[in-house]
Write a protein that holds these residues in place. Structure first.
Motif, PDB file in Angstrom:
ATOM      1  N   ARG A 185       0.835  -1.192   0.000  1.00  0.00           N
ATOM      2  CA  ARG A 185       0.000   0.000   0.000  1.00  0.00           C
ATOM      3  C   ARG A 185       0.877   1.252   0.000  1.00  0.00           C
ATOM      4  O   ARG A 185       0.627   2.182  -0.773  1.00  0.00           O
ATOM      5  N   GLU A 189       0.761   3.968  -2.884  1.00  0.00           N
ATOM      6  CA  GLU A 189       0.235   5.301  -2.604  1.00  0.00           C
ATOM      7  C   GLU A 189       1.313   6.367  -2.506  1.00  0.00           C
ATOM      8  O   GLU A 189       1.187   7.445  -3.092  1.00  0.00           O
ATOM      9  N   PRO A 195      -3.885   5.625  -5.212  1.00  0.00           N
ATOM     10  CA  PRO A 195      -4.660   5.241  -4.039  1.00  0.00           C
ATOM     11  C   PRO A 195      -5.231   3.845  -4.243  1.00  0.00           C
ATOM     12  O   PRO A 195      -5.612   3.485  -5.356  1.00  0.00           O
ATOM     13  N   ALA A 218      -6.203  -1.007  -7.278  1.00  0.00           N
ATOM     14  CA  ALA A 218      -6.105   0.394  -7.693  1.00  0.00           C
ATOM     15  C   ALA A 218      -7.071   0.644  -8.842  1.00  0.00           C
ATOM     16  O   ALA A 218      -7.407  -0.274  -9.586  1.00  0.00           O
ATOM     17  N   ARG A 396      -1.004  12.347  -7.217  1.00  0.00           N
ATOM     18  CA  ARG A 396      -1.743  11.562  -6.231  1.00  0.00           C
ATOM     19  C   ARG A 396      -3.152  12.112  -6.042  1.00  0.00           C
ATOM     20  O   ARG A 396      -4.133  11.365  -6.025  1.00  0.00           O
ATOM     21  N   ALA A 397      -3.244  13.429  -5.928  1.00  0.00           N
ATOM     22  CA  ALA A 397      -4.546  14.065  -5.703  1.00  0.00           C
ATOM     23  C   ALA A 397      -5.473  13.832  -6.890  1.00  0.00           C
ATOM     24  O   ALA A 397      -6.679  13.602  -6.737  1.00  0.00           O
ATOM     25  N   GLN A 400      -6.709  10.344  -6.707  1.00  0.00           N
ATOM     26  CA  GLN A 400      -7.677  10.234  -5.625  1.00  0.00           C
ATOM     27  C   GLN A 400      -9.030  10.814  -6.055  1.00  0.00           C
ATOM     28  O   GLN A 400     -10.088  10.251  -5.763  1.00  0.00           O
ATOM     29  N   ARG A 401      -8.970  11.934  -6.775  1.00  0.00           N
ATOM     30  CA  ARG A 401     -10.193  12.579  -7.268  1.00  0.00           C
ATOM     31  C   ARG A 401     -10.949  11.626  -8.196  1.00  0.00           C
ATOM     32  O   ARG A 401     -12.165  11.473  -8.098  1.00  0.00           O
ATOM     33  N   LEU A 403     -10.796   8.375  -8.225  1.00  0.00           N
ATOM     34  CA  LEU A 403     -11.337   7.287  -7.415  1.00  0.00           C
ATOM     35  C   LEU A 403     -12.608   7.726  -6.693  1.00  0.00           C
ATOM     36  O   LEU A 403     -13.610   7.007  -6.672  1.00  0.00           O
ATOM     37  N   ASP A 404     -12.561   8.933  -6.128  1.00  0.00           N
ATOM     38  CA  ASP A 404     -13.734   9.450  -5.411  1.00  0.00           C
ATOM     39  C   ASP A 404     -14.919   9.634  -6.355  1.00  0.00           C
ATOM     40  O   ASP A 404     -16.045   9.263  -6.039  1.00  0.00           O
ATOM     41  N   SER A 407     -16.547   6.222  -7.456  1.00  0.00           N
ATOM     42  CA  SER A 407     -16.914   5.233  -6.452  1.00  0.00           C
ATOM     43  C   SER A 407     -18.369   5.446  -6.070  1.00  0.00           C
ATOM     44  O   SER A 407     -18.797   6.583  -5.896  1.00  0.00           O
TER      45      SER A 407
END
Length: 481
Positions: A185, A189, A195, A218, A396-397, A400-401, A403-404, A407
């Motif tokens: 992880r 990450e 993420p 991922a 990374r951000a 993450q965006r 993924l958010d 989801s």
RNA sequence: CGGGGCGUGGCGCAGCGGUAGCGCACCUGGUUUGGGACCAGGGGGUCCCCGGUUCAAAUCCGGGCGCCCCGACCA
């Protein structure tokens, strides 16, 4: 201005699979070979793997493991001792039947993984509880005969590390499995800027011979899931089958508890698909082979002039550890150099041209979002590490965006169906982990799989979305590579 | 393992009876250089393989082989 199409790569939105292959080949990460299903990792791709490898190897060592190396071949008699294991791997094993001109008395498997031979050897070496724990790892290539291959993601031969450990208690093995998944992880990450969702595999998806399997998943930028690392609690399944016994603290004969865990070159495919865009790769600075590319804008007849002087200064002043390169290729115009290094995913570009230089400045452009700034040449080199950290965070951000955004929560099969109508997503919902409900999910949405039973979520008594009985888990459902 | 498609310079393709061509890439020289340059010259192909038809086959026929794509199985 749009150029001849052969210079461009297929846009992601048009054909994701072709985009993926185009990027890999044009960026010279890897290529096909005369060997069906086997790829060659080219220097740029291998440098990326080496950086990834180094980060993980450090973690493996830090957590107390030592590297060693086992044979490529495994005698058939050895491989077949653990029934579920053989059965699981049988269709994918490559066999050597001949050495030189002589037929072998016993077939040799080209290792698909090394549990069996490792057990055979540690049977000789483990005699006492004082010999435990055994904490080892090997970096190796393995072969699994695949019908359908894809560069990095699924090739007949691939490269990985496989960790193998033996412990006195079930709990110690459990902790080991958790620790190593944690390392994976961290790698995904913190280093690769991807993420991940961690959890346990269902019975149908676990490693052949394991008591249970953990994995991290991922999200690729098309919404599909990629399993990027796995960690298996093997219980005593192998140690009993291979008769590894030792004298315990009370002088009784015991079987150790075992784990294994692996992470492969597949994760490079993950980096490509998680971050890349229509211009090519986007590499996280911490693993990028080249972190900063300096493009001098040469003017005719100014060889050795202020532009070159500034480039040299950047080379000299870049803090050690910053992987900076100056693109001095002649006969290629700046625009082509920009495109070239963008394709290769270099995180930062420093453009050094007479116009900026007249004001004592250079232009710095960030690959991930094209953000551009003019900075004084004076002191810019010292700022590179900070800018690289920012670029890492931005990548990374961004992941993450994604993924958010993609989801969703579901509570029943209908909701699951609707969730996938528009585009592939990561759907989470209460799940009982029965084979029947797993099948129901697969039938509800084409090619849908249970990725993991999430480690970070509890169902709080909600009914399973398949059967309506109280669910024990929150499962992650997704299409997977 | 079922369904479809394709094999012609390094890559992408055209040619489909008269002995091979285009774009890109490559090499040389020159002019260029703030988003994929231009000019001139040049090198490179047993047209997947084997057999057949024909005065003549990349082209037509037969048989192989290889690869790709779509479905079932998988790190």
């Amino acid at each position: 201005m749009a150029k001849a199409s052969s210079k461009q790569i297929t846009p992601k939105s048009e054909d994701f699979d072709r985009w993926y292959v185009d990027v890999i080949r044009r960026a010279e990460l890897a290529d096909y070979t005369p060997v069906a299903g086997c790829m060659v990792i080219r220097p740029y791709g291998f440098a990326l793997w080496e950086n990834t490898q180094r980060a993980l190897d450090d973690m493996i060592k830090r957590t107390g493991h030592q590297n060693m190396q086992f044979p490529l071949f495994i005698p058939e008699s050895l491989l077949v001792k653990e029934a579920e294991h053989v059965e699981g791997f049988a269709p994918e094993v490559a066999w050597v039947t001949q050495g030189g001109s002589e037929q072998l008395h016993e077939r040799l498997a080209v290792r698909p993984t090394s549990e069996t031979i490792i057990c055979e050897l540690y049977r000789k070496w483990i005699h006492s509880w004082r010999d435990l724990p055994v904490l080892i790892n090997q970096w190796a290539n393995v072969v699994r005969w695949e019908k359908r291959t894809r560069l990095f993601l699924r090739t007949t031969e691939f490269w990985w590390q496989e960790g193998h450990t033996f412990h006195e208690t079930w709990e110690q093995a459990r902790d080991e499995v958790d620790t190593m998944l944690g390392c994976y992880r961290e790698l995904a990450e913190e280093w690769l800027a991807m993420p991940v969702i961690a959890g346990r595999k269902t019975a149908s998806e676990k490693f052949a011979g394991a008591e249970y399997t953990l994995s991290i998943e991922a999200m690729m930028s098309d919404g599909w899931a990629l399993q990027t690392g796995t960690s298996h609690h093997l219980g005593q399944n192998f140690t009993r089958a291979y008769d590894i016994s030792y004298s315990g603290r009370d002088n009784t004969l015991l079987f150790p508890f075992q784990t294994s865990w692996g992470l492969s070159t597949r994760i490079i495919g993950g980096v490509i698909m998680a971050h890349g865009d229509d211009a090519g790769l986007i590499l996280p600075p911490r693993v990028a082979p080249v972190q900063v590319i300096v493009v001098p804008i040469a003017q005719s007849g100014d060889a050795g002039g202020p532009v070159e002087e500034a480039a040299v200064r950047l080379e000299r002043e870049a803090p050690s550890g910053v992987r900076l390169r100056v693109d001095r290729r002649d006969g290629i115009r700046p625009g082509e150099k920009y495109a070239d290094w963008e394709l290769r995913g270099v995180p930062l570009r420093v453009v050094v041209g007479a116009r900026d230089l007249a004001e004592g400045r250079v232009t710095v452009v960030r690959r991930v979002d094209g953000e551009q700034q003019q900075l004084p040449l004076e002191g810019v080199a010292a700022r590179l590490p900070g800018m690289l950290d920012e670029a890492q965070a931005a990548i990374r951000a961004r992941a993450q965006r994604l993924l958010d955004e993609r989801s969703v929560e579901v509570t029943d099969l209908d909701g699951l169906r609707q969730a996938f109508e528009v585009q592939p997503v990561f759907a989470s919902g209460p799940f009982c982990d029965s084979p029947e409900c797993e099948l129901a999910v697969k039938q509800a949405v084409h090619a849908l799989t249970v990725r993991v039973l999430r480690a970070d979520r509890r169902p709080d008594g909600a009914p399973c979305l398949g059967c309506g009985r109280p669910a024990d888990h929150v499962a992650l459902f997704a299409r997977a590579y």
